[in-house]
Design an enzyme around this catalytic site. Structure first.
Site, PDB file in Angstrom:
ATOM      1  N   CYS A  32      81.113  -3.614 -20.038  1.00 24.54           N
ATOM      2  CA  CYS A  32      80.844  -2.624 -21.079  1.00 24.54           C
ATOM      3  C   CYS A  32      81.286  -3.175 -22.433  1.00 24.54           C
ATOM      4  CB  CYS A  32      81.596  -1.323 -20.774  1.00 24.54           C
ATOM      5  SG  CYS A  32      83.392  -1.466 -20.982  1.00 24.54           S
ATOM      6  N   CYS A  55      85.093  -3.990 -22.633  1.00 23.10           N
ATOM      7  CA  CYS A  55      85.446  -5.230 -21.927  1.00 23.10           C
ATOM      8  C   CYS A  55      84.878  -6.458 -22.641  1.00 23.10           C
ATOM      9  CB  CYS A  55      84.960  -5.170 -20.484  1.00 23.10           C
ATOM     10  SG  CYS A  55      85.897  -3.960 -19.505  1.00 23.10           S
ATOM     11  N   GLU A 107      87.594  -6.207 -15.614  1.00 26.91           N
ATOM     12  CA  GLU A 107      87.746  -7.312 -16.564  1.00 26.91           C
ATOM     13  C   GLU A 107      89.096  -7.235 -17.277  1.00 26.91           C
ATOM     14  OE1 GLU A 107      83.328  -5.994 -16.766  1.00 26.91           O
ATOM     15  OE2 GLU A 107      85.276  -5.078 -16.375  1.00 26.91           O
ATOM     16  N   HIS A 129      89.223  -1.116 -16.426  1.00 25.56           N
ATOM     17  CA  HIS A 129      88.127  -1.867 -15.816  1.00 25.56           C
ATOM     18  C   HIS A 129      88.613  -3.174 -15.207  1.00 25.56           C
ATOM     19  CE1 HIS A 129      84.667   0.305 -18.137  1.00 25.56           C
ATOM     20  NE2 HIS A 129      85.413   1.127 -17.425  1.00 25.56           N
TER      21      HIS A 129
END
Length: 195
Positions: A120, A123, A96, A94
Protein backbone atom coordinates in the site's frame (compact mmCIF):
# COMPACT_ATOMS: atom_id res chain seq x y z
CA UNK A 1 55.56 -23.00 -16.19
CA UNK A 2 52.75 -21.71 -18.40
CA UNK A 3 50.46 -18.73 -17.96
CA UNK A 4 47.27 -20.70 -18.61
CA UNK A 5 45.59 -22.40 -15.69
CA UNK A 6 44.77 -26.04 -16.20
CA UNK A 7 41.44 -27.22 -14.83
CA UNK A 8 41.74 -30.57 -13.16
CA UNK A 9 38.64 -32.77 -13.14
CA UNK A 10 38.58 -34.60 -9.82
CA UNK A 11 35.28 -36.40 -10.48
CA UNK A 12 35.10 -40.04 -11.46
CA UNK A 13 32.95 -41.06 -14.41
CA UNK A 14 30.53 -43.05 -12.21
CA UNK A 15 30.36 -40.51 -9.40
CA UNK A 16 26.97 -39.36 -8.15
CA UNK A 17 26.04 -36.02 -9.64
CA UNK A 18 24.48 -33.07 -7.88
CA UNK A 19 20.71 -32.52 -8.06
CA UNK A 20 19.47 -30.29 -10.86
CA UNK A 21 15.86 -29.99 -9.69
CA UNK A 22 16.40 -27.49 -6.88
CA UNK A 23 14.14 -24.67 -5.82
CA UNK A 24 14.89 -21.32 -7.48
CA UNK A 25 15.67 -18.17 -5.50
CA UNK A 26 12.32 -16.49 -6.22
CA UNK A 27 10.38 -19.62 -5.28
CA UNK A 28 12.38 -19.93 -2.04
CA UNK A 29 11.95 -16.34 -0.93
CA UNK A 30 8.29 -16.04 -1.92
CA UNK A 31 7.67 -19.38 -0.21
CA UNK A 32 9.18 -17.96 2.98
CA UNK A 33 7.00 -14.85 2.64
CA UNK A 34 3.93 -17.08 2.32
CA UNK A 35 5.02 -19.16 5.32
CA UNK A 36 5.48 -15.97 7.38
CA UNK A 37 1.97 -14.90 6.35
CA UNK A 38 0.54 -18.03 7.94
CA UNK A 39 1.40 -16.46 11.32
CA UNK A 40 -1.12 -13.66 10.70
CA UNK A 41 -4.35 -13.82 12.69
CA UNK A 42 -6.18 -11.61 10.19
CA UNK A 43 -9.35 -13.50 9.20
CA UNK A 44 -9.44 -11.95 5.69
CA UNK A 45 -5.92 -11.48 4.35
CA UNK A 46 -2.71 -13.06 5.60
CA UNK A 47 0.27 -11.22 4.16
CA UNK A 48 3.91 -12.20 4.56
CA UNK A 49 7.14 -10.46 3.59
CA UNK A 50 10.76 -11.58 3.27
CA UNK A 51 13.69 -9.16 2.83
CA UNK A 52 16.73 -10.51 1.02
CA UNK A 53 20.05 -8.73 0.61
CA UNK A 54 22.16 -8.51 -2.57
CA UNK A 55 23.98 -11.74 -1.59
CA UNK A 56 20.72 -13.74 -1.45
CA UNK A 57 20.77 -13.79 2.35
CA UNK A 58 17.49 -13.49 4.24
CA UNK A 59 17.69 -10.37 6.39
CA UNK A 60 14.20 -10.32 7.87
CA UNK A 61 10.64 -11.56 7.63
CA UNK A 62 7.30 -10.15 8.76
CA UNK A 63 3.56 -10.63 8.59
CA UNK A 64 0.49 -8.47 9.18
CA UNK A 65 -0.69 -8.28 12.77
CA UNK A 66 -1.36 -6.10 15.77
CA UNK A 67 1.49 -4.05 17.24
CA UNK A 68 3.56 -5.69 19.95
CA UNK A 69 1.79 -5.45 23.31
CA UNK A 70 -1.63 -4.88 21.72
CA UNK A 71 -3.75 -7.91 22.54
CA UNK A 72 -5.15 -9.31 19.29
CA UNK A 73 -8.17 -10.63 21.22
CA UNK A 74 -9.07 -7.06 22.24
CA UNK A 75 -8.38 -5.04 19.09
CA UNK A 76 -10.78 -5.30 16.12
CA UNK A 77 -10.32 -7.55 13.08
CA UNK A 78 -13.38 -6.16 11.27
CA UNK A 79 -13.59 -3.38 8.69
CA UNK A 80 -16.29 -1.06 10.05
CA UNK A 81 -16.24 1.85 7.54
CA UNK A 82 -18.16 4.14 9.91
CA UNK A 83 -16.05 3.72 13.02
CA UNK A 84 -12.24 3.81 12.71
CA UNK A 85 -11.95 2.41 16.24
CA UNK A 86 -13.71 -0.75 15.06
CA UNK A 87 -11.67 -1.04 11.87
CA UNK A 88 -8.54 -3.22 11.77
CA UNK A 89 -6.85 -0.82 9.32
CA UNK A 90 -6.52 1.71 12.14
CA UNK A 91 -4.41 -0.72 14.17
CA UNK A 92 -2.78 -3.51 12.12
CA UNK A 93 0.91 -3.32 11.19
CA UNK A 94 1.51 -4.53 7.65
CA UNK A 95 3.96 -7.30 6.77
CA UNK A 96 6.37 -4.88 5.06
CA UNK A 97 6.54 -2.65 8.14
CA UNK A 98 7.18 -5.63 10.40
CA UNK A 99 9.86 -7.04 8.09
CA UNK A 100 11.64 -3.66 7.96
CA UNK A 101 11.48 -3.30 11.76
CA UNK A 102 12.48 -6.94 12.41
CA UNK A 103 15.85 -6.63 10.66
CA UNK A 104 17.80 -6.41 13.96
CA UNK A 105 20.18 -3.68 12.79
CA UNK A 106 21.07 -5.31 9.48
CA UNK A 107 21.51 -2.90 6.58
CA UNK A 108 18.70 -3.42 4.08
CA UNK A 109 19.72 -0.70 1.64
CA UNK A 110 19.82 -2.24 -1.84
CA UNK A 111 17.83 -5.30 -0.74
CA UNK A 112 14.75 -6.90 -2.28
CA UNK A 113 11.45 -7.46 -0.50
CA UNK A 114 9.26 -10.42 -1.44
CA UNK A 115 5.66 -9.84 -0.42
CA UNK A 116 2.47 -11.77 -1.04
CA UNK A 117 0.37 -8.62 -1.64
CA UNK A 118 1.44 -5.45 -3.46
CA UNK A 119 2.41 -2.78 -0.89
CA UNK A 120 0.00 0.00 0.00
CA UNK A 121 1.03 3.67 -0.08
CA UNK A 122 2.11 3.64 3.58
CA UNK A 123 4.36 0.62 3.05
CA UNK A 124 5.70 2.11 -0.19
CA UNK A 125 6.93 5.11 1.81
CA UNK A 126 8.70 2.79 4.26
CA UNK A 127 10.24 0.78 1.42
CA UNK A 128 11.53 3.94 -0.27
CA UNK A 129 12.90 5.46 2.93
CA UNK A 130 14.59 2.16 3.89
CA UNK A 131 16.53 2.05 0.62
CA UNK A 132 15.06 -1.20 -0.67
CA UNK A 133 15.70 -1.47 -4.42
CA UNK A 134 13.10 -3.99 -5.59
CA UNK A 135 9.70 -5.44 -4.73
CA UNK A 136 8.67 -8.90 -5.87
CA UNK A 137 4.95 -9.37 -5.26
CA UNK A 138 2.50 -12.22 -5.76
CA UNK A 139 -0.88 -10.50 -5.89
CA UNK A 140 -2.09 -7.01 -6.82
CA UNK A 141 -5.78 -7.42 -5.98
CA UNK A 142 -6.07 -3.78 -4.88
CA UNK A 143 -4.54 -2.36 -8.08
CA UNK A 144 -7.46 0.02 -8.69
CA UNK A 145 -7.54 1.42 -5.14
CA UNK A 146 -6.14 4.94 -4.65
CA UNK A 147 -3.66 3.65 -2.03
CA UNK A 148 -2.12 1.21 -4.52
CA UNK A 149 -2.12 3.77 -7.34
CA UNK A 150 -0.37 6.23 -4.99
CA UNK A 151 2.07 3.48 -4.03
CA UNK A 152 3.05 2.89 -7.65
CA UNK A 153 3.35 6.64 -8.29
CA UNK A 154 5.83 7.00 -5.43
CA UNK A 155 7.75 3.81 -6.29
CA UNK A 156 8.10 4.93 -9.90
CA UNK A 157 9.25 8.42 -8.86
CA UNK A 158 11.83 6.88 -6.51
CA UNK A 159 13.00 4.38 -9.20
CA UNK A 160 12.10 1.35 -7.08
CA UNK A 161 11.61 -1.66 -9.33
CA UNK A 162 8.63 -3.93 -8.81
CA UNK A 163 7.69 -7.11 -10.59
CA UNK A 164 5.11 -9.82 -10.29
CA UNK A 165 6.38 -13.14 -8.99
CA UNK A 166 6.31 -15.89 -11.62
CA UNK A 167 6.72 -19.30 -10.00
CA UNK A 168 9.14 -21.84 -11.45
CA UNK A 169 7.43 -24.60 -9.47
CA UNK A 170 3.68 -24.97 -9.49
CA UNK A 171 3.61 -26.69 -6.11
CA UNK A 172 6.06 -26.74 -3.23
CA UNK A 173 4.73 -29.22 -0.71
CA UNK A 174 6.38 -29.27 2.70
CA UNK A 175 5.23 -32.25 4.75
CA UNK A 176 6.58 -31.54 8.22
CA UNK A 177 5.36 -34.86 9.64
CA UNK A 178 7.26 -36.87 7.02
CA UNK A 179 10.17 -34.40 6.77
CA UNK A 180 9.70 -34.35 3.01
CA UNK A 181 9.70 -31.52 0.46
CA UNK A 182 8.22 -32.20 -2.98
CA UNK A 183 8.63 -29.83 -5.91
CA UNK A 184 6.29 -29.97 -8.88
CA UNK A 185 7.11 -28.03 -12.02
CA UNK A 186 4.48 -26.48 -14.22
CA UNK A 187 4.55 -29.21 -16.83
CA UNK A 188 6.90 -32.17 -16.55
CA UNK A 189 6.24 -33.24 -12.95
CA UNK A 190 2.43 -33.06 -12.97
CA UNK A 191 2.04 -36.81 -13.46
CA UNK A 192 4.48 -37.78 -10.71
CA UNK A 193 3.30 -39.08 -7.38
CA UNK A 194 3.89 -36.55 -4.60
CA UNK A 195 3.53 -38.92 -1.65
Amino acid sequence: MTDSKEVINIKDEGEIRKRDDVIGWDDLFMGIAFMAGTRSKDPCTQVGACIVDENKRIVSIGYNGMPEGCNDDVFPWGKDPNNPLKNKHTFVCHAELNAILNRHGADIKGSTIYVSLFPCNQCAKLIIQSGLKEIVYYCDKHAKKPSTIASKMMLDAASIKYRVYVPEKEVILVDLAKKVVNLLTKSSDKDHDTT
